[in-house]
Design an enzyme around this catalytic site. Structure first.
Site, short mmCIF file in Angstrom:
data_model
loop_
_atom_site.label_atom_id
_atom_site.label_comp_id
_atom_site.label_asym_id
_atom_site.label_seq_id
_atom_site.Cartn_x
_atom_site.Cartn_y
_atom_site.Cartn_z
N LYS A 24 -1.23 -3.82 -5.88
CA LYS A 24 -0.66 -2.83 -4.96
C LYS A 24 -1.27 -1.46 -5.29
O LYS A 24 -1.33 -1.05 -6.44
CB LYS A 24 0.86 -2.80 -5.16
CG LYS A 24 1.59 -2.15 -4.02
CD LYS A 24 3.10 -2.36 -4.15
CE LYS A 24 3.82 -1.59 -3.08
NZ LYS A 24 5.03 -0.95 -3.55
N HIS A 53 -0.32 1.61 -3.72
CA HIS A 53 0.51 2.77 -3.38
C HIS A 53 1.92 2.56 -3.91
O HIS A 53 2.33 1.41 -4.11
CB HIS A 53 0.54 2.99 -1.86
CG HIS A 53 1.07 1.80 -1.11
ND1 HIS A 53 0.29 0.71 -0.83
CD2 HIS A 53 2.31 1.54 -0.62
CE1 HIS A 53 1.03 -0.19 -0.18
NE2 HIS A 53 2.25 0.28 -0.05
#
Length: 236
Positions: A116, A118
């Site tokens: 991931k 963000h």
């Protein structure tokens, strides 16, 4: 007071292991019949941990794992790592149970299949890993040891952790990828840490063979012969 009576072999298996075998059957997680596994092997038994779906089942499952981890690895670890995806609920349920049963706070950690970029960034869910952390890996079942091949490098990339061991729910007692010793023994040879299970198929057979459970004999002579034949080919 007289001497305690020796009732033979049936008291040797810990009560929680006997309960766990019945719990797997009641939860439709352990089934008997004929199944084709991902490896292509045709097996007379099948275990699907995805069938634990209710709150009550997950609570009990976490308790069985916590007892087995405590029995095998004691309290000297910091993090329970559950590989995605099935290991995620296992690690969460077991850290909760561990806290309730033994009063020790263990952190849970899992990996994402995709990194991931963000918000909560990175490849890990739950706790971050720190140098020096002692980690126990938790999985449902290990047939070949392939998942550890993927998991071990992820752990080592994140921090300089010490893996104390692996805990699975059922030791299928069959050859791993190398084709000589069991998947759990192979893991120890290759990575240097212990691999244990709440119960083994030998425990399951001992507990259910020709003994009625809820009015039904789950492992009769015919099924026992099929299991023996399976192990003659794939057993470790």
């Amino acid at each position: 007071m007289g001497k305690p009576v020796n009732t033979g072999g049936f008291d040797k298996m810990e009560a929680y292991k006997q309960e766990f075998i019945e719990f797997m059957v009641d939860s439709q997680v352990l089934k008997f019949g004929e199944f084709t596994l991902k490896s292509g092997r045709k097996s007379p038994f099948f275990m699907n941990a995805g069938a634990y779906v209710t709150g009550a089942q997950l609570k009990k499952l976490g308790e069985y794992y916590a007892k087995a981890i405590h029995d095998n690895y004691g309290d000297d670890f910091d993090v329970l790592f559950g590989p995605a995806y099935k290991g995620i609920p296992l690690s969460v349920a077991t850290t909760i149970a561990y806290s309730e049963l033994y009063g020790k706070e263990i952190r849970y950690c899992s990996n994402r299949k995709e990194v991931k970029d963000h918000g909560d960034v990175g490849i890990l869910l739950g706790s971050k890993l720190k140098d020096g952390d002692k980690v126990v890996i938790i999985e449902d079942v290990t047939t070949s040891g392939k998942s550890i091949e993927e998991t071990f490098p992820i752990l080592k990339e994140q921090a300089n952790v010490e893996v104390k061991g692996l805990m699975v729910s059922l030791n299928r007692m069959e050859k791993g990828l190398g084709g000589k010793v069991s998947a759990l023994a192979e893991i120890k040879e290759k990575y240097g840490f212990e691999a244990n299970a709440i119960v083994s198929m030998a425990d399951v057979i001992e507990h259910l063979y020709n003994k009625p459970y809820k009015g039904q004999v789950l492992i009769d002579d015919t099924l026992k012969a099929a299991i023996d034949e399976y192990y003659a080919t794939y057993g470790a």
